[in-house]
Design a protein around this motif. Structure first.
Motif, PDB file in Angstrom:
ATOM      1  N   PRO A  76       0.804  -1.227   0.000  1.00 24.82           N
ATOM      2  CA  PRO A  76       0.000   0.000   0.000  1.00 24.82           C
ATOM      3  C   PRO A  76       0.835   1.275   0.000  1.00 24.82           C
ATOM      4  CG  PRO A  76       0.090  -0.905   2.209  1.00 24.82           C
ATOM      5  CD  PRO A  76       0.839  -1.865   1.321  1.00 24.82           C
ATOM      6  N   PHE A  77       2.064   1.187  -0.500  1.00 24.45           N
ATOM      7  CA  PHE A  77       2.940   2.361  -0.562  1.00 24.45           C
ATOM      8  C   PHE A  77       3.963   2.133  -1.669  1.00 24.45           C
ATOM      9  CE2 PHE A  77       4.001  -0.512   2.966  1.00 24.45           C
ATOM     10  CZ  PHE A  77       5.215  -1.036   2.534  1.00 24.45           C
ATOM     11  N   PRO A  78       4.481   3.216  -2.264  1.00 23.57           N
ATOM     12  CA  PRO A  78       5.530   3.063  -3.271  1.00 23.57           C
ATOM     13  C   PRO A  78       6.855   2.680  -2.620  1.00 23.57           C
ATOM     14  CG  PRO A  78       5.063   5.383  -2.896  1.00 23.57           C
ATOM     15  CD  PRO A  78       4.037   4.612  -2.120  1.00 23.57           C
ATOM     16  N   ILE A  79       7.661   1.902  -3.326  1.00 25.28           N
ATOM     17  CA  ILE A  79       8.965   1.496  -2.801  1.00 25.28           C
ATOM     18  C   ILE A  79      10.077   2.009  -3.717  1.00 25.28           C
ATOM     19  CG2 ILE A  79       8.044  -0.511  -1.594  1.00 25.28           C
ATOM     20  CD1 ILE A  79       9.211  -2.230  -3.832  1.00 25.28           C
ATOM     21  N   CYS A 128      19.254  -6.866  -6.153  1.00 30.22           N
ATOM     22  CA  CYS A 128      18.345  -5.785  -5.752  1.00 30.22           C
ATOM     23  C   CYS A 128      17.478  -5.346  -6.924  1.00 30.22           C
ATOM     24  CB  CYS A 128      19.137  -4.600  -5.205  1.00 30.22           C
ATOM     25  SG  CYS A 128      19.990  -4.927  -3.659  1.00 30.22           S
ATOM     26  N   ARG A 129      18.109  -5.170  -8.077  1.00 26.25           N
ATOM     27  CA  ARG A 129      17.356  -4.752  -9.265  1.00 26.25           C
ATOM     28  C   ARG A 129      16.323  -5.803  -9.660  1.00 26.25           C
ATOM     29  NH1 ARG A 129      18.741  -1.575 -13.867  1.00 26.25           N
ATOM     30  NH2 ARG A 129      20.964  -1.650 -13.407  1.00 26.25           N
ATOM     31  N   ASN A 130      16.737  -7.060  -9.679  1.00 24.47           N
ATOM     32  CA  ASN A 130      15.820  -8.133 -10.078  1.00 24.47           C
ATOM     33  C   ASN A 130      14.622  -8.226  -9.139  1.00 24.47           C
ATOM     34  OD1 ASN A 130      17.550  -8.745 -12.181  1.00 24.47           O
ATOM     35  ND2 ASN A 130      18.544 -10.443 -11.111  1.00 24.47           N
ATOM     36  N   SER A 131      14.891  -8.134  -7.839  1.00 22.65           N
ATOM     37  CA  SER A 131      13.812  -8.192  -6.861  1.00 22.65           C
ATOM     38  C   SER A 131      12.860  -7.025  -7.033  1.00 22.65           C
ATOM     39  CB  SER A 131      14.388  -8.207  -5.440  1.00 22.65           C
ATOM     40  OG  SER A 131      13.362  -8.216  -4.481  1.00 22.65           O
ATOM     41  N   HIS A 132      13.425  -5.855  -7.280  1.00 22.88           N
ATOM     42  CA  HIS A 132      12.584  -4.669  -7.475  1.00 22.88           C
ATOM     43  C   HIS A 132      11.705  -4.821  -8.719  1.00 22.88           C
ATOM     44  CE1 HIS A 132      11.687  -0.401  -6.686  1.00 22.88           C
ATOM     45  NE2 HIS A 132      11.558  -0.320  -7.996  1.00 22.88           N
ATOM     46  N   GLU A 133      12.272  -5.352  -9.779  1.00 25.64           N
ATOM     47  CA  GLU A 133      11.498  -5.538 -11.018  1.00 25.64           C
ATOM     48  C   GLU A 133      10.339  -6.507 -10.801  1.00 25.64           C
ATOM     49  OE1 GLU A 133      14.310  -6.712 -13.954  1.00 25.64           O
ATOM     50  OE2 GLU A 133      15.043  -4.661 -14.307  1.00 25.64           O
ATOM     51  N   ILE A 134      10.578  -7.557 -10.016  1.00 30.12           N
ATOM     52  CA  ILE A 134       9.503  -8.508  -9.725  1.00 30.12           C
ATOM     53  C   ILE A 134       8.364  -7.809  -8.993  1.00 30.12           C
ATOM     54  CG2 ILE A 134       8.905 -10.524  -8.311  1.00 30.12           C
ATOM     55  CD1 ILE A 134      11.704 -11.636  -9.021  1.00 30.12           C
ATOM     56  N   ILE A 135       8.722  -6.981  -8.026  1.00 34.10           N
ATOM     57  CA  ILE A 135       7.690  -6.268  -7.263  1.00 34.10           C
ATOM     58  C   ILE A 135       6.933  -5.287  -8.158  1.00 34.10           C
ATOM     59  CG2 ILE A 135       7.351  -4.612  -5.383  1.00 34.10           C
ATOM     60  CD1 ILE A 135       9.536  -6.042  -3.847  1.00 34.10           C
ATOM     61  N   MET A 136       7.635  -4.640  -9.088  1.00 33.55           N
ATOM     62  CA  MET A 136       6.965  -3.713  -9.999  1.00 33.55           C
ATOM     63  C   MET A 136       5.995  -4.464 -10.925  1.00 33.55           C
ATOM     64  SD  MET A 136       7.934  -0.662  -9.231  1.00 33.55           S
ATOM     65  CE  MET A 136       7.928  -1.289  -7.549  1.00 33.55           C
ATOM     66  N   GLY A 146       2.409  -4.911 -10.019  1.00 34.03           N
ATOM     67  CA  GLY A 146       1.503  -3.765 -10.032  1.00 34.03           C
ATOM     68  C   GLY A 146       1.791  -2.730  -8.965  1.00 34.03           C
ATOM     69  N   ASN A 147       2.955  -2.834  -8.320  1.00 32.28           N
ATOM     70  CA  ASN A 147       3.343  -1.840  -7.330  1.00 32.28           C
ATOM     71  C   ASN A 147       4.003  -0.652  -8.006  1.00 32.28           C
ATOM     72  OD1 ASN A 147       2.839  -3.239  -4.582  1.00 32.28           O
ATOM     73  ND2 ASN A 147       3.927  -4.799  -5.760  1.00 32.28           N
ATOM     74  N   SER A 148       4.204   0.418  -7.256  1.00 36.16           N
ATOM     75  CA  SER A 148       4.828   1.620  -7.803  1.00 36.16           C
ATOM     76  C   SER A 148       6.135   1.898  -7.069  1.00 36.16           C
ATOM     77  CB  SER A 148       3.899   2.828  -7.666  1.00 36.16           C
ATOM     78  OG  SER A 148       3.629   3.098  -6.293  1.00 36.16           O
ATOM     79  N   GLY A 149       7.026   2.632  -7.727  1.00 39.75           N
ATOM     80  CA  GLY A 149       8.298   2.982  -7.116  1.00 39.75           C
ATOM     81  C   GLY A 149       9.369   3.135  -8.172  1.00 39.75           C
ATOM     82  N   GLY A 150      10.617   3.230  -7.728  1.00 39.25           N
ATOM     83  CA  GLY A 150      11.725   3.423  -8.651  1.00 39.25           C
ATOM     84  C   GLY A 150      12.989   2.753  -8.154  1.00 39.25           C
ATOM     85  N   PHE A 151      13.875   2.429  -9.105  1.00 37.12           N
ATOM     86  CA  PHE A 151      15.159   1.807  -8.772  1.00 37.12           C
ATOM     87  C   PHE A 151      16.280   2.705  -9.283  1.00 37.12           C
ATOM     88  CE2 PHE A 151      18.858  -0.789  -9.700  1.00 37.12           C
ATOM     89  CZ  PHE A 151      18.994  -1.530  -8.538  1.00 37.12           C
ATOM     90  N   TYR A 152      17.277   2.953  -8.430  1.00 36.60           N
ATOM     91  CA  TYR A 152      18.418   3.793  -8.798  1.00 36.60           C
ATOM     92  C   TYR A 152      19.713   3.025  -8.544  1.00 36.60           C
ATOM     93  CZ  TYR A 152      14.953   7.541  -8.359  1.00 36.60           C
ATOM     94  OH  TYR A 152      13.838   8.325  -8.475  1.00 36.60           O
ATOM     95  N   LEU A 153      20.533   2.924  -9.564  1.00 35.60           N
ATOM     96  CA  LEU A 153      21.849   2.324  -9.440  1.00 35.60           C
ATOM     97  C   LEU A 153      22.871   3.461  -9.495  1.00 35.60           C
ATOM     98  CD1 LEU A 153      23.198  -0.464  -9.176  1.00 35.60           C
ATOM     99  CD2 LEU A 153      23.472  -0.462 -11.659  1.00 35.60           C
TER     100      LEU A 153
END
Length: 220
Positions: free
Chosen positions: A158-161, A177-185, A188-195
């Motif tokens: 219920p919040f962006p990550i 970290c990137r792969n896990s974030h992509e799975i969560i996105m 249908g979740n929202s957020g952003g990944f920064y390397l």
């Protein structure tokens, strides 16, 4: 061999924290330090850069790690949040306990209804979304050099990550970290990944500025 049994026992928990109460409708920013640190670590990087109207809650981890000083009878205390056996790839104590303790602290401080931004570094970054699940009115969850454990998290949050990782991190694999974030996105979740280039596991100026930018975008 003795058989080991485990059960849950309700008990009071002592915890140390720093609180700067939020003013008006400004959010409370919750800082979760890394393994073997204290709440002062993140405050040194961020406290002076955060709008003064915003609240700050920085907490020492629920488990003390006593370290003997070299050539001295004195001890120093550092803290952690949970215990993960990387060799066995299993938790001895998982994120549930610290998340419940922190939720209880926030309730005791009468801060449940305040908007909240969670900022976790390293082990605190792993913990951050689990804490978010326990709280109301979380508007952003920011992990620094910590992987989101998508296997253990619900389908929808219920919040962006936001995940911020150093490209040269030698402790937490930024690719994982990137792969896990992509799975969560993809759920249908929202957020952003920064390397962050030329950044390792430590918090540098570029990482600090990214975190402050994310916090400011929520406040504004």
């Amino acid at each position: 061999m003795h058989s080991i049994k485990r059960t849950l026992i309700p008990a009071s928990t002592e915890i140390d924290y720093y609180l700067r109460a939020p003013k008006d409708d400004f959010p409370l920013i919750i800082f979760l330090h890394g393994f073997g640190e204290t709440f002062g670590h993140l405050l040194r990087h961020f406290e002076k850069k955060i709008p003064h109207q915003a609240g700050i809650l920085a907490v020492n981890g629920v488990f003390p790690l006593a370290q003997k000083k070299f050539d001295s009878p004195e001890w120093k205390l550092r803290f952690c949040w949970y215990f993960y056996d990387s060799a066995k790839k299993e938790y001895f104590i998982n994120q549930r306990y610290p998340a419940e303790v922190l939720a209880g602290l926030i309730q005791q401080l009468n801060l449940e209804q305040k908007k909240k931004i969670i900022v976790g570094y390293s082990q605190g970054g792993y913990l951050a979304p689990f804490l978010g699940e326990q709280l109301e009115n979380v508007v952003s969850c920011i992990s620094i050099n910590g992987e989101y454990k998508h296997q253990l998290l619900p389908e929808k949050l219920p919040f962006p990550i936001i995940n911020i990782c150093g490209e040269q991190d030698e402790v937490v694999d930024p690719i994982n970290c990137r792969n896990s974030h992509e799975i969560i996105m993809k759920r249908g979740n929202s957020g952003g990944f920064y390397l962050v280039k030329r950044a390792g596991h430590q918090i540098n100026t570029d990482i600090t500025e990214l975190v402050i930018s994310e916090i400011t975008s929520v406040i504004n």
